[in-house]
Design a protein around this motif. Structure first.
Motif: not given
Lengths: 211, 222
Positions: A7-13, A45-59
């Motif tokens: 999983l990869e998440c970017v907020r702002g830069d 929030r990324a796991i819940c699906g409220l935020i779309r992660p920039t890369a990676g997946k949740v199974f």
């Protein structure tokens, strides 16, 4: 089983989370640690699906949670920073609306019971506007008592609660894990389990998670 | 699914009844704007009759837009929107529920009071009836289209102005056919065509706007 893959998440830069992978099996609790701003809430929030992660997946049980959509959200309870209750509705109404949206129908009595168990006796039919911060939190957490979802994602659930409520909530979480549920939480409290497995995940500056 | 729709409608109606000032502010805004024109223009009945449909319709647009700001922002502030996004229900059903409640609370009162206001403009019974019909067809479309703008601007500072910039251009077809139907009816041309187009706009909005609103909500909630 919940599986988070690369999983990869970017907020702002800023890249808050990168290449994070872990799994959570039934009967396990994942305690997220990290200083303020380290990405705990973002991860949840990324796991819940409220935020779309920039890369990676949740199974979820081997299937992509984004594709599962509603089938995934049915198995999930998220308690975030905001209580998610309406100030002009009373506790019972709030709880019943929340449950109806989650597809769980509860009658008036079950709602009263759940609120009473959370120590809101005598306050069930007051608009939550007049309740204290801790009491609002209790109304919001009452969902945990009537719901059957296996995966709980709790973002700082103990905030604003008094000691008795913290103890009670810890028991609720403990029971859930012991019955084979899964919990992800962030908190500064120690949660002790008698059975079941506890994992720790530390989020830091490097953004690398070590389980 | 239908259960969830009813839950949302019922919840929002209860909330609106407990907070009546919101309903009345929209309604009074509409009444005052419509009443200002005869006062400003003077008692020339022919002029008033001519501008009446347009004035009522523009006032209805502005009033329905005024109420839009609260459509999703309150849910966003107290976190119930988050829970709606995570509910195991199709989001467009929940959106449709919210829009329905919004229309019942802000649209229906406008429709009901419009004929009364039309009397100030010396409109004939026939024109008043047509005004009622066009508003009945048009205001749900306004709520549906407006919801897209409201969803896009949640959490944005100064969202109110932005909503008007986004939504008013989209309201133009409804305005043209709404006001046009009354004029056409009065002048004896028949309002059939205008009404059909107004109905078509409503059906199109009913089908597409909840989906667009759902997508906008997901983006705004991030």
């Amino acid at each position: 089983m919940l599986e988070v893959a690369d999983l990869e998440c970017v907020r702002g830069d800023r890249r808050l989370i990168s290449e994070l992978s872990f799994t959570l099996s039934p009967g396990e609790l994942l305690h997220l640690h990290g200083h303020n701003g380290s990405g705990k809430t973002t991860l949840m929030r990324a796991i819940c699906g409220l935020i779309r992660p920039t890369a990676g997946k949740v199974f979820w049980n081997g299937e992509d949670s984004r594709k599962l959509g509603e089938d995934f959200s049915r198995d999930l309870i998220f308690v975030g920073h905001k209580d998610g209750i309406k100030a002009d509705l009373n506790g019972v109404e709030n709880l019943r609306v929340a449950c109806a949206l989650d597809g769980v129908s509860i009658d008036e009595k079950q709602a009263w019971d759940a609120l009473e168990r959370l120590g809101l006796r005598g306050h069930e039919d007051l608009p939550t506007r007049v309740l204290s911060q801790g009491q609002k939190r209790r109304v919001s957490l009452a969902r945990l008592l009537v719901h059957r979802a296996p995966l709980w994602i709790l973002d700082e659930p103990f905030t604003a609660l008094d000691k008795a409520a913290v103890d009670y909530l810890q028991t609720v979480i403990k029971n859930h894990v012991e019955k084979g549920g899964m919990v992800i939480l962030t908190t500064h409290q120690e949660v002790s389990l008698t059975r079941g497995h506890k994992k720790q995940l530390r989020l830091g500056w490097k953004g690398e998670g070590d389980v | 699914m239908f259960e969830a729709f009813l839950t949302i409608v019922r919840r929002d109606l209860i909330l609106a009844i407990r907070r009546r000032s919101d309903i009345f502010s929209t309604l009074f805004f509409f009444v005052i704007v419509v009443s200002l024109f005869p006062l400003g223009i003077g008692p020339e009945l022919n002029t008033l009759r001519l501008i009446a449909p347009g004035v009522v319709w523009v006032a209805a647009l502005l009033a329905s837009m005024l109420a839009l700001e609260r459509l999703f922002s309150a849910d966003h502030d107290d976190g119930t929107l988050e829970q709606m996004l995570l509910a195991p229900q199709p989001l467009f059903i929940l959106v449709l529920g919210k829009v329905t409640a919004h229309w019942l609370v802000t649209g229906v009162p406008l429709v009901l009071i419009a004929p009364l206001l039309g009397i100030q403009y010396d409109l004939s019974t026939q024109a008043l009836q047509m005004l009622l019909v066009t508003l009945l067809l048009g205001t749900p479309a306004l709520s549906l289209i407006g919801a897209i703008g409201a969803a896009l601007t949640i959490g944005v500072r100064g969202g109110g102005v932005l909503v008007s910039l986004l939504v008013l251009p989209l309201y133009i077809p409804v305005l043209i056919f709404g006001a046009g139907a009354v004029e056409a009816d009065v002048s004896g041309l028949g309002a059939q065509g205008h009404l059909s187009l107004l109905g078509a706009i409503l059906i199109l909005a009913l089908l597409l706007a909840p989906l667009a609103t759902s997508a906008a909500l997901r983006v705004s909630a991030e």
